[in-house]
Write an enzyme that holds these catalytic residues in place. Structure first.
Site, PDB file in Angstrom:
ATOM      1  N   HIS A  66    -104.272 -63.170 -29.942  1.00  0.00           N
ATOM      2  CA  HIS A  66    -102.925 -63.770 -29.921  1.00  0.00           C
ATOM      3  C   HIS A  66    -102.806 -64.732 -31.087  1.00  0.00           C
ATOM      4  O   HIS A  66    -103.073 -65.935 -30.909  1.00  0.00           O
ATOM      5  CB  HIS A  66    -102.709 -64.486 -28.593  1.00  0.00           C
ATOM      6  CG  HIS A  66    -101.322 -64.972 -28.360  1.00  0.00           C
ATOM      7  ND1 HIS A  66    -100.887 -66.211 -28.752  1.00  0.00           N
ATOM      8  CD2 HIS A  66    -100.264 -64.391 -27.767  1.00  0.00           C
ATOM      9  CE1 HIS A  66     -99.632 -66.382 -28.389  1.00  0.00           C
ATOM     10  NE2 HIS A  66     -99.232 -65.286 -27.791  1.00  0.00           N
ATOM     11  N   PHE A  67    -102.555 -64.379 -32.230  1.00  0.00           N
ATOM     12  CA  PHE A  67    -102.238 -63.064 -32.775  1.00  0.00           C
ATOM     13  C   PHE A  67    -103.250 -62.742 -33.859  1.00  0.00           C
ATOM     14  O   PHE A  67    -103.798 -63.665 -34.443  1.00  0.00           O
ATOM     15  CB  PHE A  67    -100.843 -63.064 -33.390  1.00  0.00           C
ATOM     16  CG  PHE A  67     -99.748 -63.364 -32.403  1.00  0.00           C
ATOM     17  CD1 PHE A  67     -99.207 -62.343 -31.625  1.00  0.00           C
ATOM     18  CD2 PHE A  67     -99.259 -64.653 -32.237  1.00  0.00           C
ATOM     19  CE1 PHE A  67     -98.185 -62.603 -30.731  1.00  0.00           C
ATOM     20  CE2 PHE A  67     -98.240 -64.921 -31.335  1.00  0.00           C
ATOM     21  CZ  PHE A  67     -97.702 -63.896 -30.576  1.00  0.00           C
TER      22      PHE A  67
END
EC number: 4.2.1.59
Length: 174
Positions: free
Chosen positions: A71-72
């Site tokens: 993420h991410f």
């Protein structure tokens, strides 16, 4: 109530996650990786902004925390919902710590504001929950305000966090 200390280390939090702290069928913290703090540094029944209870916890941020890898990709940030969940976890812990019976469930909140991010370079997250009200009837309901800070700067503010403790046969969805 089996254990009513004013602070808890990681092993104490894991004991809560295994259901060993407040008795069978009562409040539990999630186990890793969903346990979102490493220690509870302070818990009181009469402190905080409203004089009805305070709980403060900390997370040591490391760049290899599980969520940073996904993420991410190339833009790692702790999901905001995990910081919010930590605040709900703390309200549930407080309810169990004060003798409330039943399993904890987050029930909502009134308002949430983000003004920053938890990034891999952050050293420490501090969570703070100020209890506003505890109601004890068919269910135990806690209402609190909370915040999250990174290295001393408050970046999340949550108002009217709601957590309920439900007897197993009264839990939502059963």
């Amino acid at each position: 109530m089996q254990d009513r200390r004013s602070s808890y280390d990681y092993e104490g939090l894991l004991a809560c996650g295994r259901g060993e702290l407040f008795g069978p069928g009562n409040a539990q913290l999630p186990l890793p990786p969903m346990l979102m703090f490493d220690r509870i540094t302070e818990i009181t029944e009469d402190g905080g902004e409203f004089g009805k209870g305070l709980i403060r916890a900390e997370l040591d941020v490391k760049s290899d925390l599980w969520f940073f890898g996904c993420h991410f990709k190339g833009d790692p940030v702790m999901p905001g919902c995990l910081g919010l969940d930590a605040l709900w976890q703390m309200v549930g812990f407080y309810l169990g710590w004060t003798g409330g019976e039943g399993r904890g469930r987050a029930l909502g909140l009134g308002d949430l504001k983000f003004s920053g991010q938890v990034l891999p370079h952050v050293r420490k997250v501090v969570y703070n929950v100020d209890i506003k009200r505890v109601m004890r009837s068919k269910l135990v309901l806690g209402i609190a305000d909370g915040w999250l800070s990174t290295d001393g700067d408050i970046i999340y503010r949550a108002k009217d966090l709601k957590v309920g403790l439900f007897k197993q046969d009264a839990a939502p969805g059963t």
